[in-house]
Design an enzyme around this catalytic site. Structure first.
Site, PDB file in Angstrom:
ATOM      1  CG  ASN A  21      -5.730   3.319   8.515  1.00  0.00           C
ATOM      2  OD1 ASN A  21      -6.642   2.703   7.984  1.00  0.00           O
ATOM      3  ND2 ASN A  21      -4.590   3.601   7.878  1.00  0.00           N
ATOM      4  CD  GLU A  22      -3.733   0.029   5.757  1.00  0.00           C
ATOM      5  OE1 GLU A  22      -2.636   0.567   5.495  1.00  0.00           O
ATOM      6  OE2 GLU A  22      -4.497  -0.411   4.865  1.00  0.00           O
ATOM      7  CG  ASN A  73      -1.682   5.033   5.154  1.00  0.00           C
ATOM      8  OD1 ASN A  73      -2.077   4.095   5.840  1.00  0.00           O
ATOM      9  ND2 ASN A  73      -1.140   4.857   3.960  1.00  0.00           N
ATOM     10  CD  GLU A 114      -6.253   8.400   3.734  1.00  0.00           C
ATOM     11  OE1 GLU A 114      -6.580   7.386   3.091  1.00  0.00           O
ATOM     12  OE2 GLU A 114      -5.167   8.509   4.342  1.00  0.00           O
ATOM     13  CD  GLN A 161      -9.432   7.190   0.126  1.00  0.00           C
ATOM     14  OE1 GLN A 161      -9.753   8.367   0.159  1.00  0.00           O
ATOM     15  NE2 GLN A 161      -8.272   6.775   0.642  1.00  0.00           N
ATOM     16  CE1 TYR A 182      -7.625   0.331  -1.647  1.00  0.00           C
ATOM     17  CE2 TYR A 182      -6.125  -0.316   0.115  1.00  0.00           C
ATOM     18  CZ  TYR A 182      -7.134   0.510  -0.366  1.00  0.00           C
ATOM     19  OH  TYR A 182      -7.648   1.503   0.426  1.00  0.00           O
ATOM     20  CD  GLU A 209      -8.126   1.864   3.792  1.00  0.00           C
ATOM     21  OE1 GLU A 209      -7.274   1.660   2.907  1.00  0.00           O
ATOM     22  OE2 GLU A 209      -7.900   2.487   4.845  1.00  0.00           O
TER      23      GLU A 209
HETATM   24  O1  AHR Z   1      -6.843   4.142   0.666  1.00  0.00           O
HETATM   25  C1  AHR Z   1      -5.504   4.474   0.520  1.00  0.00           C
HETATM   26  C2  AHR Z   1      -4.646   3.974   1.674  1.00  0.00           C
HETATM   27  O2  AHR Z   1      -4.568   2.583   1.645  1.00  0.00           O
HETATM   28  C3  AHR Z   1      -5.150   4.266   3.063  1.00  0.00           C
HETATM   29  O3  AHR Z   1      -4.783   5.523   3.507  1.00  0.00           O
HETATM   30  C4  AHR Z   1      -4.487   3.216   3.897  1.00  0.00           C
HETATM   31  O4  AHR Z   1      -5.236   2.865   5.023  1.00  0.00           O
HETATM   32  C5  AHR Z   1      -4.277   2.074   2.930  1.00  0.00           C
HETATM   33  O5  AHR Z   1      -2.982   1.600   2.965  1.00  0.00           O
END
Ligand code: AHR
Length: 503
Positions: free
Chosen positions: A171-172, A71, A26, A352, A243, A291
């Site tokens: 995205n999201e 994001n 990103e 990432q 995450y 992700e």
């Molecule tokens: O990977 C970091 C961020 O995590 C990304 O930009 C977003 O899609 C997610 O919230």
């Protein structure tokens, strides 16, 4: 403690899609600038891309890289990143409160993907923009010359279309933090019409619609159902993100989070099936887990910039998690889960790839090195390709707030096309070794061990640094042997291992 596993050659889950080992880059922090791109670095190639990073990425054999966000993409103008570099605008990035010089855009990223031998997976902005800009971006990337966008691409140095297969529709979009956040109905309609237009250009595209940002979202899993009701006939994949964090410092609990991941995948797979039935559709939609990673070590240090108190810096240090040995176990567990769910998860991207919550770190004034989590990702990507085996596992478990009876030994098995079998195993137990016995059936011949790698450390908090890059690294294992059709391996407490056998 003992654990017993049976692996039969023909008792399988699914063909593992190579794209399970994808990654994500990103425009965020130092992922791009001083990550992959640093023209003044001694290893830089003629495009200004760091050669030391290219080497480390190439070794991972990454099949696909998602770009440019995240994001970031929800307020991104892709046109800012084309044309002469000295005429590209510097823009403020609202997502991360930074600025972007746009010195890297689609041309530079595409060339870098060629250098590392990967495919592009591009995201369009459905936050601040919509169908028209998505369509234009697609045509710029993929249209023949003789059309407006194809000719502009040629003028900017690239006559041949890139023919990108994977496109993420935003995205999201369920997240209130997203520029242009939408309700499920608003997003579903927009994604459906955008996807339809993109398909009118090229029927063979693989389109990825946004699922939930994580399974703790209030809108989950209704979000998935509603979005799929709108998009089922254009979507090929629904995107999920997750995450992992050990904020409480509780390792046993932390290492059970992969159970939550498993449940998340199962729930969304069921939701896909419900919508498929509602629609009387013959199409299949899969999961793109685009992700995933551990993300929490850097949260505190990032506050100033993310709160907007640091101005609008260009490529500051953001989300620079320094991973430890404990995270190796977590990443091993995540990858095991994806292999076992390879019937529904066809794409997954570690988030990432460089500097930003990443397996690879760089020093702008020095070299590049592997973080601890590079290793389980590396071995899975290299040896985790083929067919996932449906293992029968008998192992003692423990209870956590997330799940009951979480197995102390976690295992996945892969049969490669050349007939070799690979097992990835994590011992979650803090103090006990596990005596693992795997009965290997239906393979013919006498199995023998051809590779055995172990990652363990006396300190769960041990990290790799520029000065000590191999502090946490794989070592050749010993003692694994096959006797009377049973593979015997001893798993030290808190360890990751890979054992490969052939017959
Ligand atoms: O990977 C970091 C961020 O995590 C990304 O930009 C977003 O899609 C997610 O919230």
């Amino acid at each position: 403690m003992k654990a017993r596993v049976t692996a039969h050659r023909d008792f399988t889950i699914a063909r593992i899609d190579d794209r399970l080992y994808g990654a994500f880059l990103e425009h965020l922090g130092r992922a791009i600038y001083t990550g992959i791109y640093q023209p003044d670095h001694p290893t830089a190639d003629r495009n200004g891309m760091r050669g030391d990073v290219i080497d480390l990425v190439k070794a991972l054999n990454v099949p696909v890289v998602r770009y440019p966000g995240g994001n970031f993409v929800s307020a991104y103008n892709w046109e800012d990143g084309i044309g002469p570099k000295d005429q590209r605008p510097t823009r403020l990035d609202l997502a991360w409160h930074t600025s972007d010089s746009n010195q890297v855009g689609i041309h530079e990223f595409a060339d870098w993907c060629d250098s590392v031998g990967t495919e592009m997976m591009l995201a369009v902005n459905l936050g601040s923009r919509g169908l028209e800009e998505a369509r234009n971006f697609l045509e710029y990337v993929s249209a023949p010359t003789g059309s407006y966008w194809g000719d502009l691409r040629k003028k900017n140095g690239r006559a041949d279309p890139w023919k990108v297969r994977h496109w993420c529709l935003g995205n999201e979009m369920d997240g209130p933090w997203q520029v242009g956040h939408k309700t499920a109905h608003e997003y579903g309609r927009l994604a459906s019409e955008t996807g339809k237009a993109m398909r009118m250009f090229d029927k063979s595209l693989e389109l990825i619609v946004c699922g939930s940002s994580h399974s703790g979202m209030d809108t989950y899993p209704e979000w998935e159902r509603i979005v799929l009701e709108h998009t089922y006939e254009v979507a090929d994949h629904i995107s999920l993100h997750m995450y992992f964090a050990n904020r409480a410092g509780n390792t046993a609990e932390y290492l059970s989070q992969s159970e939550k991941l498993d449940r998340y995948i199962g729930t969304v797979a069921s939701t896909i099936n419900v919508v498929k039935a509602n629609k009387r559709s013959k199409r299949d939609v899969y999961i793109s887990f685009d992700e995933w990673n551990v993300w929490y070590h850097s949260n505190q240090q990032d506050r100033e910039i993310l709160d907007g108190n640091g101005g609008w810096p260009h490529a500051p240090r953001l989300l620079e998690d320094i991973y430890n040995f404990e995270d190796v176990l977590q990443v091993g567990l995540i990858l095991n889960t994806f292999i076992r769910r390879s019937d529904v998860v066809k794409i997954a991207c570690i988030a990432q790839l460089v500097n930003v919550i990443a397996p690879i770190m760089t020093d702008p004034k020095g070299g590049a090195w592997r973080q601890t989590i590079y290793w389980p990702y590396y071995f899975a990507s290299i040896f985790g390709r083929g067919t996932a085996l449906n293992l029968s596992v008998e192992v003692q478990g423990y209870d956590t707030e997330i799940a009951a009876d979480v197995g102390y030994a976690d295992i996945s098995g892969v049969r490669a096309d050349d007939g070799t079998m690979t097992f990835f195993v994590v011992n979650r137990h803090a103090t006990e070794a596990i005596d693992l016995g795997i009965s290997v059936e239906g393979f013919g011949g006498v199995p023998r061990v051809i590779d055995h790698q172990v990652i363990t450390h006396t300190d769960l908090r041990a990290v790799n640094t520029a000065e000590n890059p191999d502090n946490v690294a794989p070592k050749a294992g010993s003692g694994a042997k096959v006797e009377d059709g049973v593979l015997h391996v001893s798993l030290p407490p808190h360890s990751w291992q890979m054992v490969r056998i052939t017959t």
